[in-house]
Design an enzyme around this catalytic site. Structure first.
Site, short mmCIF file in Angstrom:
data_model
loop_
_atom_site.label_atom_id
_atom_site.label_comp_id
_atom_site.label_asym_id
_atom_site.label_seq_id
_atom_site.Cartn_x
_atom_site.Cartn_y
_atom_site.Cartn_z
N TYR A 100 8.76 -14.34 6.25
CA TYR A 100 10.30 -12.78 4.99
C TYR A 100 11.14 -12.69 4.97
CZ TYR A 100 6.50 -9.39 6.41
OH TYR A 100 5.59 -8.89 6.46
N HIS A 153 -0.50 -6.55 4.45
CA HIS A 153 0.32 -7.34 3.99
C HIS A 153 -0.13 -7.60 2.26
CE1 HIS A 153 3.04 -10.07 2.32
NE2 HIS A 153 2.55 -11.19 2.15
N LYS A 197 -1.95 -6.25 9.64
CA LYS A 197 -0.83 -5.67 10.64
C LYS A 197 -1.10 -5.91 11.89
CE LYS A 197 2.60 -5.91 6.85
NZ LYS A 197 4.06 -5.13 6.19
N ASN A 253 3.32 -0.44 8.34
CA ASN A 253 1.98 0.09 6.78
C ASN A 253 0.70 -0.72 6.98
OD1 ASN A 253 3.07 -2.00 6.45
ND2 ASN A 253 4.22 -1.80 4.35
N ARG A 311 -2.55 -6.08 -4.47
CA ARG A 311 -1.34 -4.95 -4.47
C ARG A 311 -1.50 -4.08 -4.42
NH1 ARG A 311 3.43 -6.34 -1.75
NH2 ARG A 311 4.64 -5.34 -3.09
N GLU A 334 3.10 -18.59 0.88
CA GLU A 334 1.89 -18.20 1.86
C GLU A 334 0.93 -18.41 2.83
OE1 GLU A 334 4.65 -13.76 0.87
OE2 GLU A 334 2.60 -13.61 0.60
P1 RTP Z 1 4.14 -6.77 2.29
O1 RTP Z 1 5.10 -7.80 1.43
O2 RTP Z 1 4.10 -6.21 3.84
O3 RTP Z 1 2.96 -6.79 1.25
O4 RTP Z 1 4.91 -5.00 2.22
P2 RTP Z 1 6.00 -5.02 0.10
O5 RTP Z 1 5.66 -6.12 -0.22
O6 RTP Z 1 4.91 -3.88 -0.22
O7 RTP Z 1 7.39 -4.60 0.70
P3 RTP Z 1 8.82 -5.68 0.68
O8 RTP Z 1 9.51 -4.59 0.41
O9 RTP Z 1 8.31 -6.58 0.66
O10 RTP Z 1 9.25 -5.36 3.34
C1 RTP Z 1 8.07 -5.76 3.23
C2 RTP Z 1 7.42 -5.55 4.92
O11 RTP Z 1 8.77 -4.78 5.53
C3 RTP Z 1 8.77 -3.35 6.43
N1 RTP Z 1 9.80 -2.56 5.73
N2 RTP Z 1 10.11 -1.52 6.20
N3 RTP Z 1 13.01 0.77 4.98
C4 RTP Z 1 11.89 -0.13 6.01
O12 RTP Z 1 11.72 -0.32 7.42
C5 RTP Z 1 11.08 -0.90 5.85
N4 RTP Z 1 10.46 -1.28 4.67
C6 RTP Z 1 9.79 -2.25 4.07
C7 RTP Z 1 7.08 -2.90 5.72
O13 RTP Z 1 6.22 -3.37 6.82
C8 RTP Z 1 6.41 -3.67 4.13
O14 RTP Z 1 5.50 -3.92 4.03
#
Ligand code: RTP
Length: 155
Positions: free
Chosen positions: A56, A122, A16, A119, A92, A133
């Site tokens: 997203y 991705h 990212k 973070n 993951r 994707e």
């Molecule tokens: P990613 O898709 O980026 O690998 O992340 P993930 O599945 O672990 O998490 P997801 O719940 O799909 O959320 C996507 C991205 O959104 C941002 N996020 N911000 N509470 C918050 O402010 C929050 N929660 C999630 C993070 O950048 C997350 O990777």
């Protein structure tokens, strides 16, 4: 290529904008290479907002969605496709948990991150998501189909 073979599984991994700014592209590539995975595609791309909104789209009703799209469009990302045995789940695991307090040392987020909103990386969360994707971020001709010479244990 028979993509039902778990050895030929592919995932979409992206460094990212914060990861790119912090100089972590090489570190992240290094970890996937060292684990034995094969890079099938990679490019630096300053993603347009419509691409990020599509990427997203399942999070569109989350309170952090707009901020997430802003953050992801704040600079270039390094987009990659990695291939190998169970690379979706393993990717993951290597990234670490989304919640910083749950991301274990030894994972990318656990070693380099503090903030859920910054973070670093991705990774696709399922084989089907990965397919979607990869098609979203890459053209078919950007994916290189190749084998490592005579080493069936390197994917
Ligand atoms: P990613 O898709 O980026 O690998 O992340 P993930 O599945 O672990 O998490 P997801 O719940 O799909 O959320 C996507 C991205 O959104 C941002 N996020 N911000 N509470 C918050 O402010 C929050 N929660 C999630 C993070 O950048 C997350 O990777």
């Amino acid at each position: 290529k028979k993509m039902t073979d778990p050895k030929q599984e592919r995932t979409f991994i992206a460094v990212k904008p914060d990861g790119v700014q912090r100089g972590l592209i090489g570190e992240i590539i290094k970890r996937f290479e060292a684990r034995g995975y094969k890079m099938v595609a990679g490019k630096l791309i300053w993603a347009p907002k419509d691409l990020l909104k599509n990427h997203y789209k399942d999070l569109a009703d989350k309170p952090f969605y707009n901020g997430l799209v802003e953050y992801m469009s704040s600079g270039p990302v390094f987009a990659m496709v990695w291939e190998g045995k169970e690379v979706v789940k393993m990717g993951r695991q290597m990234l670490g948990a989304t919640n910083p307090l749950a991301s274990m040392p030894g994972t990318i987020r656990g070693d380099f991150g503090i903030d859920v909103g910054r973070n670093i990386c991705h990774g696709s969360d399922a084989v089907e998501t990965a397919r979607r994707e990869i098609a979203l971020w890459f053209k078919e001709e950007e994916l290189s189909d190749y084998e490592f010479a005579n080493k069936s244990w390197i994917y």
